[in-house]
Design an enzyme around this catalytic site. Structure first.
Site, PDB file in Angstrom:
ATOM      1  N   ASP A  68       0.165  13.549  -3.037  1.00  0.00           N
ATOM      2  CA  ASP A  68       0.813  14.760  -3.514  1.00  0.00           C
ATOM      3  C   ASP A  68       0.617  14.921  -5.014  1.00  0.00           C
ATOM      4  O   ASP A  68       0.179  13.994  -5.711  1.00  0.00           O
ATOM      5  CB  ASP A  68       2.313  14.722  -3.203  1.00  0.00           C
ATOM      6  N   TYR A 134       1.416   1.235  -0.701  1.00  0.00           N
ATOM      7  CA  TYR A 134       1.900   1.964  -1.876  1.00  0.00           C
ATOM      8  C   TYR A 134       2.863   1.084  -2.669  1.00  0.00           C
ATOM      9  O   TYR A 134       3.544   0.217  -2.108  1.00  0.00           O
ATOM     10  CB  TYR A 134       2.648   3.230  -1.461  1.00  0.00           C
TER      11      TYR A 134
END
Length: 293
Positions: A68, A134
């Site tokens: 994003d 992540y």
């Protein structure tokens, strides 16, 4: 420019060669990974523009995970199908790694390709991936983030209990429907296998009250990681009880009770793939629709 290669998941078109790209970027000044209409600056747009100049044809990228706006990466993986003649003309027919230096001269400093190699047979950067890793970096210090880490460290100006956050994280690990944590996307499943979700206190004298969340799954849906982090932070600050996380797994649509953690704390750090001979089989498995146990 010559005619662009068709986008295909099974393999490159005739006359084209598939190249794996390993890359990193600071997402602060990008509107996410995916190319967008209206001229917005994206990582894909910047990379494809320079690759097209080298290849003299449009060369669409396929990426392991679309990040994003504001999200970073140091272990992103993509593939691109380029004309064989391009490699021959650029004297890299036997060593596509030479493209790293050429791209370094063309790309802006906030995106770097640090590896180029021939992709193994059946490789698909998205569908062949086994899992994505992540790291979320956040400080609760009243002074905020260290200036030299301000672009990749989120700020949360309330004290948190890391033990409570870990309890919430533990409740989310496993194969579940994460609909409550994902922004809706038509015809897309929200079933994922969350394989690791751990919190660590990584404070130093220079960076007090600093925490990192390590999050690993077979795949993530839109805004899922930041919602997972936000859920734990709301438990850690005492706004929600420890059962809050588990209860969310029973919901069937995006929950407005989950705060979405700021984008800048999130970085894609690694993508895992199977052995070379298992790429196609893994891609076939990934394309199958996930179902709950």
């Amino acid at each position: 420019m010559t005619e662009a290669a068709p986008i295909a998941h099974e393999g490159p078109a005739e006359g084209f060669v598939r190249i794996r790209l390993d890359l990193a970027y600071d997402g602060t000044d990008f509107h996410g990974w995916a190319r967008q209409k209206g001229g917005l600056r994206t990582v894909q747009g910047v990379l494809e523009e320079q690759l097209a100049m080298i290849a003299r044809t449009e060369v669409p990228l396929t990426v392991a995970g679309r990040t994003d706006a504001g999200v970073h990466a140091r272990g992103q993986v993509a593939h691109v199908d380029v004309p064989q003649e391009m490699l021959e003309q650029r004297s890299v027919a036997n060593d596509p790694g030479k493209l790293v230096r050429r791209l370094a001269k063309l790309l802006p400093e906030d995106v770097r390709v640090h590896g180029c190699d021939f992709a193994p047979e059946g490789f698909d950067a998205r569908f062949s991936a086994l899992r994505r890793h992540y790291v979320y970096r956040i400080t609760t210090s009243p002074r905020g983030a260290l200036p030299t880490r301000a672009r990749d460290t989120a700020e949360w100006f309330k004290p948190v209990d890391i033990g409570a956050m870990q309890d919430a994280a533990n409740a989310l690990v496993g194969l579940h429907d994460f609909a409550a944590f994902c922004k809706a996307k038509p015809n897309a499943t929200t079933i994922r296998e969350l394989q690791e979700f751990s919190w660590q206190d990584v404070s130093t004298p220079e960076e007090p009250q600093l925490f990192e969340a390590r999050v690993t799954a077979d795949a993530f849906c839109w805004s899922m990681v930041r919602s997972l982090v936000g859920c734990c932070l709301s438990v850690g600050e005492g706004r929600r009880d420890v059962d809050f996380a588990a209860a969310l797994l029973q919901e069937t649509k995006r929950s407005s009770r989950i705060p979405v953690a700021p984008a800048k704390g999130l970085s894609l750090v690694q993508v895992d793939y199977p052995e070379a001979g298992e790429m196609s089989a893994r891609a076939d498995i990934t394309r199958e629709k996930r179902t709950t146990l």
